[in-house]
Design a protein around this motif. Structure first.
Motif, mmCIF file in Angstrom:
data_model
loop_
_atom_site.group_PDB
_atom_site.id
_atom_site.type_symbol
_atom_site.label_atom_id
_atom_site.label_comp_id
_atom_site.label_asym_id
_atom_site.label_seq_id
_atom_site.Cartn_x
_atom_site.Cartn_y
_atom_site.Cartn_z
ATOM 1 N N TYR A 399 0.834 -1.208 0.000
ATOM 2 C CA TYR A 399 0.000 0.000 0.000
ATOM 3 C C TYR A 399 0.870 1.260 0.000
ATOM 4 C CZ TYR A 399 -3.147 3.481 2.240
ATOM 5 O OH TYR A 399 -3.870 4.599 2.573
ATOM 6 N N ILE A 402 3.125 1.544 -3.364
ATOM 7 C CA ILE A 402 2.396 2.044 -4.539
ATOM 8 C C ILE A 402 2.064 3.522 -4.372
ATOM 9 C CG2 ILE A 402 0.300 1.823 -5.923
ATOM 10 C CD1 ILE A 402 0.301 -1.145 -5.333
ATOM 11 N N ASN A 403 1.680 3.913 -3.158
ATOM 12 C CA ASN A 403 1.394 5.334 -2.926
ATOM 13 C C ASN A 403 2.612 6.202 -3.191
ATOM 14 O OD1 ASN A 403 -1.253 4.854 -2.259
ATOM 15 N ND2 ASN A 403 -0.936 4.917 -0.043
ATOM 16 N N ALA A 406 3.154 6.454 -6.903
ATOM 17 C CA ALA A 406 2.129 7.292 -7.525
ATOM 18 C C ALA A 406 2.369 8.780 -7.296
ATOM 19 C CB ALA A 406 0.748 6.901 -6.993
ATOM 20 N N TYR A 435 -7.688 4.141 -5.399
ATOM 21 C CA TYR A 435 -7.600 2.978 -6.287
ATOM 22 C C TYR A 435 -7.696 3.368 -7.756
ATOM 23 C CZ TYR A 435 -7.822 0.282 -2.022
ATOM 24 O OH TYR A 435 -7.531 -0.241 -0.785
ATOM 25 N N TRP A 438 -4.140 4.276 -8.490
ATOM 26 C CA TRP A 438 -3.313 3.063 -8.594
ATOM 27 C C TRP A 438 -3.450 2.428 -9.976
ATOM 28 C CZ3 TRP A 438 -3.303 -0.733 -3.854
ATOM 29 C CH2 TRP A 438 -2.784 -0.092 -2.724
ATOM 30 N N ILE A 442 -0.047 3.096 -11.888
ATOM 31 C CA ILE A 442 0.994 2.227 -11.338
ATOM 32 C C ILE A 442 0.755 0.744 -11.618
ATOM 33 C CG2 ILE A 442 2.221 1.523 -9.247
ATOM 34 C CD1 ILE A 442 2.757 4.410 -10.124
ATOM 35 N N VAL A 443 -0.429 0.238 -11.342
ATOM 36 C CA VAL A 443 -0.706 -1.199 -11.516
ATOM 37 C C VAL A 443 -1.139 -1.447 -12.955
ATOM 38 C CG1 VAL A 443 -2.041 -3.187 -10.712
ATOM 39 C CG2 VAL A 443 -1.389 -1.391 -9.087
#
Length: 522
Positions: A399, A402-403, A406, A435, A438, A442-443
Motif C-alpha cells: 500500500y 504504490i502510494n 504514484a 484505487y 493506482w 501504477i498497476v
C-alpha cells in the motif's frame, strides 16, 4: 503437411517482419492498439500507447499505416476480425503460441520489458484460449537463450554474419526445441517444432543484439541476469527508521516428494511479503506453494516486530478455540462490524498482548513501503514486470510502496508493477480516488483483493476505528476499474491467523499454486 524440402522449411521457419504479408502486419498492429485501448482507457497512458504504436510500426516496417475506425464497445467483434486475419499466417496456424511469442520478441528487443506489454500479451493469450503456463515456459526459455548467447559471446572470437546466424539457429533450436518436446511429449512432429524453435531465429533482434558480447551483456544486465540483483541489495543507511530490509530468493516449490527447484531467472519476477512470522514459520514458509512466476523472492522486513505480532495473533487465536469463546464470538464479532461490536471483556483483556505489536509493525510498514518503492523505481529487479503478493501487514507495505510510486506523476514509475494480490489487507476499501490512481498510473494488470468477512481478529484490531471505515481485508474494494477483482475467502479462511495455515488452499483457489504448474509439467 509441411514439406521436407529445405527451401520450403526455411521459408516456414522464420517468423519476422520481413516475411509477414502486409495484411497480417496491419492486423497485428490493429489488434494490439485495440486491446491497449480496452485496457487503458484513461489519458494517463496515452504517451505509452503512442510510443508503442510508433515502435511497432517501425518494427513491422509499415510505411503507410492508418488506424482503422472501430468502436471499443464492440471490442469482441473487432478482435475476432483482426485475429482471424492474423492467424492466416502459416506458422501461426501451426502453432498459435508463436503470435504472442512474436509480440514478446518485440517487447523485449531493447532490453526492457514494460509491464503493460506483458499485460497485452497475457490478454492475447487469454483471448486465443492458450495456456498461460505453457507460454511462461517459452518466456523462461527466452532467458535461457539470452544467458546462452551472453556466455558464449564473451569470447574474443568474432563471428561473420553468416556464421553467427548459423550459431544462433543451432542455439535457438536446441533450447526452444527442447522446451517444445518437453511440453508436447514428442507428440508434435519435428517439422512443426522447426517452425516453433525458429520463430525467434528469424528475428533481426537476436542476430544483431545477442550476436555481440556487448549486446548480450546489455540485455542480460537490463533483466538483472548478472550479479546478485535483489538478494544483494543494500538498504540506504539513511533509512534509520528501518531495522531490517532484505530479499530472500525462494529456491524450491511444493513440499515433500512433490517439491522441485524453481527457475533461476525469468522475464518476470514475483515478490511476496508476509504479514507476520513465528518460531515455526519464517518469511519464506507461507510461500512454499506459490507459483506466479518461476523466479520469486520474499521480503524480509522488521522480523523482530513481526514475530512479536505473530505471537500475539497466535495467543488471541488460541483463546478463541474454546467452546464458550466460540459462542461469544458468534453473537458478537462474527455478527457485527468494527466499533459496533460488543467485544467480550475476556477478549478485551487480551488486547495488550496484540495491540502494541500490531501498532509497532503497522507504523513500520510505512518506511518499509517507501524503501520498497525506491527498489522498484530504481529497477533493482531489472527492467521487467514485478508481481506483488502479500497477506496481513505485508499488504500495508505494498500500500505504501504504490502510494510512493504514484507521487511521481511521470512515465518513469509506470510499467513496473504488473499484478498485485492482497490477502487480509489492513488498508482502506472505500477510497475510490486512491484505487483509481493506482490502476491508472501504477498497476498495469490486475489488483486482486482477497477478503474474509469472518476475520474477527482483523475486526478486533480495528475496534477503535470509526464505523464508516471500510477495511479491504473484510469486504470488497469498489470496482472503480474493471481490472480490480474481489475474491471472498470466507469459505476457506476462519480468521486472520488462517492466512498462513491455509495459504496452499488459497493459492490453489487463485490459480497460483504449485500443483497447477505440476499438472502442466506432467
Amino acid at each position: 503437411m509441411l514439406k521436407n524440402k529445405k527451401s520450403d522449411n526455411k521459408a516456414s521457419i522464420e517468423i519476422s517482419p520481413d516475411n509477414l504479408d502486409i495484411d497480417v502486419k496491419n492486423n497485428i498492429l490493429n489488434i494490439c492498439l485495440l486491446d491497449l485501448d480496452q485496457i487503458y482507457k484513461n489519458n494517463v497512458n496515452n504517451d505509452f500507447k503512442q510510443e508503442f504504436k510508433n515502435n511497432l510500426i517501425v518494427y513491422l516496417k509499415l510505411d503507410n499505416y492508418q488506424v482503422p475506425p472501430y468502436d471499443i464497445k464492440n471490442f469482441n467483434e473487432y478482435f475476432i476480425k483482426y485475429k482471424d486475419k492474423i492467424m492466416t499466417h502459416r506458422a501461426f496456424k501451426i502453432d498459435p503460441y508463436m503470435f504472442p511469442l512474436f509480440l514478446l520478441v518485440f517487447s523485449i528487443r531493447d532490453g526492457s520489458y514494460d509491464a503493460r506489454n506483458a499485460v497485452l500479451i497475457q490478454n492475447i493469450i487469454q483471448y486465443l484460449k492458450l495456456n498461460d503456463i505453457i507460454f511462461e515456459k517459452y518466456e523462461d526459455k527466452m532467458i535461457d537463450l539470452i544467458i546462452y548467447f551472453k556466455k558464449d559471446s564473451n569470447s574474443s572470437k568474432r563471428f561473420k554474419t553468416s556464421k553467427m546466424k548459423k550459431y544462433l539457429k543451432i542455439g535457438a533450436a536446441s533450447i526452444l526445441g527442447g522446451t517444445l518436446l518437453g511440453l508436447t511429449g514428442g507428440l508434435i512432429a519435428a517439422p512443426f517444432l522447426a517452425v516453433s524453435a525458429g520463430a525467434l531465429v528469424g528475428s533481426a533482434w537476436l542476430t544483431t543484439t545477442l550476436g555481440t558480447a556487448a549486446g548480450a551483456g546489455a540485455v542480460g544486465s537490463a533483466f538483472a541476469l548478472t550479479g546478485a540483483a535483489l538478494t544483494g541489495y543494500k538498504m540506504n543507511k539513511r533509512a534509520g527508521d528501518i531495522n531490517e530490509f532484505s530479499f530472500q530468493k525462494l529456491k524450491t516449490m511444493g513440499s515433500g516428494k512433490r517439491s522441485f527447484l524453481r527457475g533461476q531467472r525469468s522475464l518476470k519476477v514475483t515478490l511476496s511479503i508476509s504479514g507476520w512470522i513465528s518460531k515455526d514459520c519464517d518469511f519464506a514458509t507461507p510461500w512454499t506453494d506459490l507459483r506466479l512466476t518461476a523466479e520469486a523472492y520474499t521480503l524480509r522486513w522488521e522480523g523482530k516486530f513481526l514475530k512479536d505480532f505473530g505471537q500475539g495473533v497466535g495467543y488471541v487465536a488460541n483463546w478463541a478455540t474454546g467452546q464458550i469463546a466460540q459462542e461469544v464470538l458468534k453473537e458478537t464479532a462474527l455478527a457485527g462490524v468494527l466499533s459496533a461490536i460488543a467485544w467480550p471483556l475476556t477478549l478485551l483483556s487480551l488486547g495488550r498482548v496484540i495491540d502494541n505489536p500490531w501498532a509497532v509493525a503497522f507504523t513500520r510498514s510505512k518506511p518499509v513501503g517507501r524503501e520498497l518503492a525506491n527498489v522498484l523505481a530504481d529497477r533493482i529487479a531489472g527492467n521487467r514486470p514485478v508481481n506483488l503478493i502479500a497477506f496481513g501487514l505485508g499488504c500495508r507495505v505494498i500500500y505504501h510502496a504504490i502510494n510512493n510510486l504514484a507521487k511521481v506523476p511521470n512515465e518513469s514509475n509506470r510499467g513496473i508493477i504488473q499484478d498485485v494480490i492482497l490477502m487480509g489487507a489492513p488498508i482502506p476499501a472505500n477510497d475510490d480516488k486512491l484505487y483509481t490512481s493506482w490502476m491508472e498510473s501504477i498497476v498495469a494488470g490486475k489488483l486482486i483483493n482477497c477478503f474474509c468477512q469472518k476475520d474477527w481478529i482483523l475486526k478486533f484490531l480495528y475496534r477503535t476505528a470509526s464505523a464508516q471505515n471500510k477495511i479491504a481485508g473484510l469486504e470488497p474494494i469498489k470496482r472503480v476499474n474493471p481490472r480490480i477483482y474481489n475474491i471472498n475467502l470466507s469459505d476457506i479462511v476462519e480468521g486472520h491467523n488462517d492466512y498462513i495455515r491455509k495459504m496452499p488452499m488459497i493459492l490453489k483457489t487463485l490459480g497460483y499454486n504449485a500443483s497447477n504448474f505440476e499438472e502442466i509439467n506432467e
